[in-house]
Design a protein around this motif. Structure first.
Motif, PDB file in Angstrom:
ATOM      1  N   GLY A   1      48.219  35.409  39.648  1.00 58.21           N
ATOM      2  CA  GLY A   1      48.817  34.533  40.736  1.00 58.21           C
ATOM      3  C   GLY A   1      47.682  33.793  41.337  1.00 58.21           C
ATOM      4  O   GLY A   1      48.003  32.892  42.150  1.00 58.21           O
ATOM      5  N   GLY A   2      46.427  34.213  40.827  1.00 57.24           N
ATOM      6  CA  GLY A   2      45.376  33.185  41.109  1.00 57.24           C
ATOM      7  C   GLY A   2      44.972  33.376  42.702  1.00 57.24           C
ATOM      8  O   GLY A   2      44.419  32.337  43.416  1.00 57.24           O
ATOM      9  N   PHE A   3      45.354  34.412  43.555  1.00 59.67           N
ATOM     10  CA  PHE A   3      44.950  34.821  44.855  1.00 59.67           C
ATOM     11  C   PHE A   3      45.624  33.765  45.726  1.00 59.67           C
ATOM     12  O   PHE A   3      45.156  33.602  46.802  1.00 59.67           O
ATOM     13  CB  PHE A   3      43.470  34.779  45.063  1.00 59.67           C
ATOM     14  CG  PHE A   3      42.732  35.737  44.132  1.00 59.67           C
ATOM     15  CD1 PHE A   3      42.647  37.116  44.660  1.00 59.67           C
ATOM     16  CD2 PHE A   3      42.194  35.669  42.985  1.00 59.67           C
ATOM     17  CE1 PHE A   3      42.062  37.960  44.073  1.00 59.67           C
ATOM     18  CE2 PHE A   3      41.243  36.436  42.308  1.00 59.67           C
ATOM     19  CZ  PHE A   3      41.267  37.982  42.983  1.00 59.67           C
ATOM     20  N   ARG A   4      46.740  33.135  45.257  1.00 60.35           N
ATOM     21  CA  ARG A   4      47.462  32.333  46.185  1.00 60.35           C
ATOM     22  C   ARG A   4      47.802  32.644  47.654  1.00 60.35           C
ATOM     23  O   ARG A   4      47.294  31.831  48.576  1.00 60.35           O
ATOM     24  CB  ARG A   4      48.604  31.506  45.604  1.00 60.35           C
ATOM     25  CG  ARG A   4      48.389  30.492  44.447  1.00 60.35           C
ATOM     26  CD  ARG A   4      49.442  29.739  44.073  1.00 60.35           C
ATOM     27  NE  ARG A   4      50.408  30.597  43.477  1.00 60.35           N
ATOM     28  CZ  ARG A   4      50.726  30.880  42.266  1.00 60.35           C
ATOM     29  NH1 ARG A   4      49.845  30.500  41.484  1.00 60.35           N
ATOM     30  NH2 ARG A   4      51.550  31.635  42.045  1.00 60.35           N
TER      31      ARG A   4
ATOM     32  N   ARG B   1      37.619  44.058  34.042  1.00 62.26           N
ATOM     33  CA  ARG B   1      38.467  43.859  33.415  1.00 62.26           C
ATOM     34  C   ARG B   1      39.362  42.875  34.545  1.00 62.26           C
ATOM     35  O   ARG B   1      39.505  43.433  35.581  1.00 62.26           O
ATOM     36  CB  ARG B   1      39.379  44.628  32.960  1.00 62.26           C
ATOM     37  CG  ARG B   1      38.543  45.525  31.623  1.00 62.26           C
ATOM     38  CD  ARG B   1      39.643  46.426  31.064  1.00 62.26           C
ATOM     39  NE  ARG B   1      38.749  47.071  29.795  1.00 62.26           N
ATOM     40  CZ  ARG B   1      39.204  47.603  28.738  1.00 62.26           C
ATOM     41  NH1 ARG B   1      40.531  48.048  28.831  1.00 62.26           N
ATOM     42  NH2 ARG B   1      38.531  48.001  27.821  1.00 62.26           N
ATOM     43  N   PHE B   2      40.015  41.781  33.951  1.00 64.35           N
ATOM     44  CA  PHE B   2      40.779  41.107  35.001  1.00 64.35           C
ATOM     45  C   PHE B   2      41.914  40.476  34.084  1.00 64.35           C
ATOM     46  O   PHE B   2      41.551  40.042  32.933  1.00 64.35           O
ATOM     47  CB  PHE B   2      40.041  39.992  35.421  1.00 64.35           C
ATOM     48  CG  PHE B   2      40.567  39.102  36.588  1.00 64.35           C
ATOM     49  CD1 PHE B   2      40.696  39.533  38.079  1.00 64.35           C
ATOM     50  CD2 PHE B   2      41.286  37.769  36.640  1.00 64.35           C
ATOM     51  CE1 PHE B   2      41.240  38.893  38.998  1.00 64.35           C
ATOM     52  CE2 PHE B   2      41.807  37.198  37.405  1.00 64.35           C
ATOM     53  CZ  PHE B   2      41.943  37.553  38.629  1.00 64.35           C
TER      54      PHE B   2
ATOM     55  N   ILE C   1      35.028  29.783  49.763  1.00 61.94           N
ATOM     56  CA  ILE C   1      35.719  30.862  48.987  1.00 61.94           C
ATOM     57  C   ILE C   1      36.974  30.428  48.308  1.00 61.94           C
ATOM     58  O   ILE C   1      37.059  31.195  47.136  1.00 61.94           O
ATOM     59  CB  ILE C   1      36.042  31.636  50.438  1.00 61.94           C
ATOM     60  CG1 ILE C   1      34.965  32.279  51.010  1.00 61.94           C
ATOM     61  CG2 ILE C   1      36.959  32.773  49.767  1.00 61.94           C
ATOM     62  CD1 ILE C   1      35.236  32.880  52.288  1.00 61.94           C
ATOM     63  N   LYS C   2      37.706  29.604  48.512  1.00 64.32           N
ATOM     64  CA  LYS C   2      39.010  29.123  47.977  1.00 64.32           C
ATOM     65  C   LYS C   2      38.529  28.738  46.493  1.00 64.32           C
ATOM     66  O   LYS C   2      39.094  28.900  45.474  1.00 64.32           O
ATOM     67  CB  LYS C   2      39.848  28.105  48.676  1.00 64.32           C
ATOM     68  CG  LYS C   2      40.311  28.688  49.839  1.00 64.32           C
ATOM     69  CD  LYS C   2      41.187  27.505  50.588  1.00 64.32           C
ATOM     70  CE  LYS C   2      41.968  27.906  51.750  1.00 64.32           C
ATOM     71  NZ  LYS C   2      42.556  26.910  52.553  1.00 64.32           N
ATOM     72  N   ARG C   3      37.419  27.844  46.540  1.00 60.60           N
ATOM     73  CA  ARG C   3      37.030  27.080  45.257  1.00 60.60           C
ATOM     74  C   ARG C   3      36.390  28.444  44.289  1.00 60.60           C
ATOM     75  O   ARG C   3      36.812  28.459  43.023  1.00 60.60           O
ATOM     76  CB  ARG C   3      35.795  26.290  45.374  1.00 60.60           C
ATOM     77  CG  ARG C   3      35.406  25.640  44.258  1.00 60.60           C
ATOM     78  CD  ARG C   3      33.932  24.696  44.464  1.00 60.60           C
ATOM     79  NE  ARG C   3      34.470  23.618  45.625  1.00 60.60           N
ATOM     80  CZ  ARG C   3      33.690  22.857  46.059  1.00 60.60           C
ATOM     81  NH1 ARG C   3      32.505  22.810  45.757  1.00 60.60           N
ATOM     82  NH2 ARG C   3      34.293  21.734  46.781  1.00 60.60           N
ATOM     83  N   PHE C   4      35.772  29.236  44.694  1.00 61.56           N
ATOM     84  CA  PHE C   4      35.429  30.617  44.047  1.00 61.56           C
ATOM     85  C   PHE C   4      36.637  31.184  43.137  1.00 61.56           C
ATOM     86  O   PHE C   4      36.643  31.345  42.226  1.00 61.56           O
ATOM     87  CB  PHE C   4      34.518  31.403  44.763  1.00 61.56           C
ATOM     88  CG  PHE C   4      34.042  32.739  43.981  1.00 61.56           C
ATOM     89  CD1 PHE C   4      33.067  32.671  43.092  1.00 61.56           C
ATOM     90  CD2 PHE C   4      34.806  33.718  44.053  1.00 61.56           C
ATOM     91  CE1 PHE C   4      32.681  33.824  42.433  1.00 61.56           C
ATOM     92  CE2 PHE C   4      34.451  34.909  43.148  1.00 61.56           C
ATOM     93  CZ  PHE C   4      33.447  34.893  42.296  1.00 61.56           C
ATOM     94  N   TYR C   5      37.358  31.914  44.158  1.00 62.25           N
ATOM     95  CA  TYR C   5      38.706  32.423  43.687  1.00 62.25           C
ATOM     96  C   TYR C   5      39.428  31.533  42.654  1.00 62.25           C
ATOM     97  O   TYR C   5      39.920  32.153  41.806  1.00 62.25           O
ATOM     98  CB  TYR C   5      39.484  32.902  44.817  1.00 62.25           C
ATOM     99  CG  TYR C   5      38.809  34.378  45.601  1.00 62.25           C
ATOM    100  CD1 TYR C   5      39.230  35.490  44.799  1.00 62.25           C
ATOM    101  CD2 TYR C   5      38.118  34.328  46.633  1.00 62.25           C
ATOM    102  CE1 TYR C   5      38.701  36.570  45.314  1.00 62.25           C
ATOM    103  CE2 TYR C   5      37.550  35.315  47.056  1.00 62.25           C
ATOM    104  CZ  TYR C   5      37.939  36.609  46.635  1.00 62.25           C
ATOM    105  OH  TYR C   5      37.400  37.621  47.245  1.00 62.25           O
ATOM    106  N   SER C   6      39.689  30.339  43.218  1.00 60.19           N
ATOM    107  CA  SER C   6      40.638  29.457  42.152  1.00 60.19           C
ATOM    108  C   SER C   6      39.734  29.362  40.809  1.00 60.19           C
ATOM    109  O   SER C   6      40.598  29.518  39.865  1.00 60.19           O
ATOM    110  CB  SER C   6      40.670  28.163  42.787  1.00 60.19           C
ATOM    111  OG  SER C   6      41.513  28.338  44.145  1.00 60.19           O
TER     112      SER C   6
END
Length: 617
Positions: free
Chosen positions: A608-611, A602-603, A567-572
């Motif tokens: 902040g990259g979901f940190r 749209r994004f 999940i972290k890899r996907f969002y990053s």
């Protein structure tokens, strides 16, 4: 009463094409003694004019064309769509013409503003139960929430999105006023399995409102990205009277049926067979490619055929485009629309068996090339060569090692050290993908053809693609579907459509083949399992839930710590690679969502990259 719908393959601002299709439909209606003919939403200018709808001159031009159309409508009622601009405000309208007279304009009340739609940017909503007068070119007309009448039967409109508004839809007010026929001109975009929803929308409405319902959709790849399936449905009291075949290669799909308002059909419950998304997908993408090819006035397609899943699907889609078109329209019409054969060749080839003719035409329309390196395997070369041969595509084969070596040498000399796989992995992978672009672009330029980019939606989500390399192209036909769907579809196509050349790719694990062969690189090792990637993507951006909620939804599918890392890899990767999604070639909308920032999602490029959200895991 005899009711008709004509699904038209229109093009924004192509006045000659659009009016020619309208005139042909009107003539067919008169030949069939039709009472009422409905044409799709915005059929005069084309639905996809976008910001041009804000221009005063476009509405003026449409009105002048409407007056031309009016003169064709003797002995028939025709409902035709166009924008009407009043006091610097534009309305999405259906005009009713009867015996060369304009009876009025019904204006759309609910504007689509979700997913791929941005209608409130161009149009204003009409206030229900209001009618106004306006003047145009010296004549006075009515516009608004109008009830019309023919042969003692009252009829009125829901325009596309109007019908999707449940409790607020215009049909509730129409029925209170004695309306027995509701007409719906639409431009409802294609998405897999959407036809089921639309079918129930129409048939259930005819039952609920105890009426006859006539629905007509736009047809084809109108403006580049959106595909329209050309659906025509006539229903009465919950009974299906008429439903056409979708995604036709015709310019006009005209359908008509008689309905009785004196002895209406009795309500029944209808069973509907489930839609096969594999069939829908290839029907939509093949029609989209056909329209994109002819409307861009290109001479064919060029494809860097790697032997992998994505490029193999693109090749088969072109072959199916040819086969499906030939089955529905004549060879003469196909050749005229694609400009691929002379009249003499048409006469010579028209007696050939369908598969032989398909391969001959694919050879005219599709050029492929395998661009190998020392990191490419014999398996992918054989996969590419055999597939190209089986469908009749032109196949070239060259290597790019010298170009890679040249660039590598220049940079090593400039920075004063050697590049190594241990320290410079991404750099050494990307240069191979980028070096493939110039040669294949040269072929596209030589052929005046469209270069097919081969990125899929899963790669677009996480940026698993080399910009100006494998993303290079004029059109990205499969960027709207995920990798897991593509892999299963290729197996289905081999078994159900008879593409035996797919046998090779269906036995390979997806790989970029950019690292040395001894590293046995695979996509899923670089990223994560594709089915999981697609689940995370859908939860994050279709269901729009937070990373922690995504974890809770997927808990148990993988060990907790591994799932958290995925999940972290996907969002990053998602956040880091928005700039890539901004630069992808235009893509077809095929699924119920996509990740194209110019259509569905749209994004921000910088975020902040979901940190903080990811830290909660």
């Amino acid at each position: 009463m005899k009711l008709a719908g004509a699904a038209l393959n229109q093009t924004p601002l192509d006045w000659d094409n659009n009016l020619r299709n309208i005139k042909t439909a009107v003539e067919q209606a008169k030949e069939q003694n039709v009472d009422i003919l409905c044409l799709p939403e915005m059929s005069i200018p084309g639905y996809g004019c976008e910001d041009l709808f804000l221009s005063e001159w476009v509405s003026v031009e449409c009105f002048e064309r409407l007056l031309e159309i009016k003169e064709w409508c003797e002995g028939v009622i025709v409902c035709v769509g166009l924008p009407v601009r009043l006091n610097n405000t534009t309305y999405n309208c259906a005009c009713v013409i009867k015996d060369k007279q304009i009876l009025g304009f019904t204006a759309k009340q609910f504007l689509a503003n979700d997913g791929v739609h941005y209608e409130p940017r161009w149009f204003s909503s009409w206030v229900p139960n209001t009618i106004e007068e306006f003047e145009a070119l010296g004549q006075t007309y009515l516009i608004g929430d109008i009830i019309y009448e023919h042969k003692g039967i009252k009829f009125a409109f829901e325009i596309c999105e109007d019908a999707w508004r449940n409790a607020n839809r215009p049909a509730y007010r129409h029925i209170e006023k004695g309306v027995e026929l509701i007409i719906n001109p639409s431009a409802s975009h294609f998405a897999m399995s959407k036809t089921d929803v639309r079918y129930h929308l129409v048939v259930d409405a005819s039952r609920e409102f105890d009426c006859t319902y006539l629905y007509v959709n736009l047809l084809g790849n109108e403006a580049g990205k959106m595909i329209y399936d050309g659906e025509i449905i006539i229903a009465q009291n919950g009974n299906l009277v008429l439903r056409n075949q979708l995604l036709s290669f015709k310019s006009i799909d005209f359908e008509c049926a008689e309905v009785s308002f004196e002895t209406p059909l009795q309500p029944v419950e209808l069973d509907l067979l489930p839609v096969d998304e594999n069939v829908e997908f290839i029907s939509a993408i093949s029609l989209a490619l056909f329209d994109y090819l002819r409307k861009s006035r290109s001479r064919g397609f060029v494809l860097s055929l790697s032997g992998g899943a994505d490029s193999s699907l693109c090749a088969v889609a072109v072959a199916e485009m040819v086969r499906r078109a030939l089955e529905e329209i004549s060879l003469e019409e196909f050749a005229q629309k694609t400009n691929c054969l002379s009249p003499e060749e048409v006469a010579e080839y028209k007696q050939l068996p369908i598969n032989e003719l398909r391969n001959l035409l694919v050879g005219r329309l599709l050029v492929t090339a395998y661009q190998g390196t020392i990191n490419s395997s014999d398996d992918t070369y054989r996969s590419a060569e055999e597939l190209a041969k089986s469908i009749g595509a032109v196949f070239y084969n060259w290597t790019i090692d010298e170009e890679v070596k040249s660039y590598r040498g220049k940079i090593e000399h400039a920075i004063g050290r050697n590049l190594t796989w241990e320290n410079d992995d991404i750099t050494l992978q990307n240069i191979q993908a980028r070096v493939r672009a110039p040669g294949i672009w040269m072929i596209a330029n030589l052929k005046n053809s469209l270069l097919l980019a081969t990125s899929n939606r899963s790669e677009a989500s996480v940026g698993y693609a080399t910009m100006d390399g494998d993303t290079a192209g004029s059109i990205s036909p499969i960027a709207g579907v995920d990798k897991a769907f593509i892999r299963q579809w290729l197996v289905w196509a081999q078994l159900q459509l008879g593409y035996e050349g797919l046998h090779y790719v269906n036995n390979l694990q997806p790989s970029a083949e950019l690292r040395p062969l001894e590293n046995t690189q695979t996509d899923e090792e670089d990223l994560m399992p594709y089915p999981l990637l697609n689940q995370i993507e859908r939860l994050a951006f279709y269901e729009r839930i937070a990373p922690k909620q995504v974890f809770e939804k997927l808990k148990g599918t993988y060990p907790d710590e591994q799932l958290k890392q995925f999940i972290k890899r996907f969002y990053s990767l998602w956040s880091r690679n928005q700039w890539k999604r901004e630069r992808y070639a235009p893509a077809f909308h095929l699924d119920d969502y996509n990740v194209d920032p110019r259509s569905w999602l749209r994004f921000p490029i910088l975020s902040g990259g979901f940190r903080e959200e990811l830290s909660e895991l």
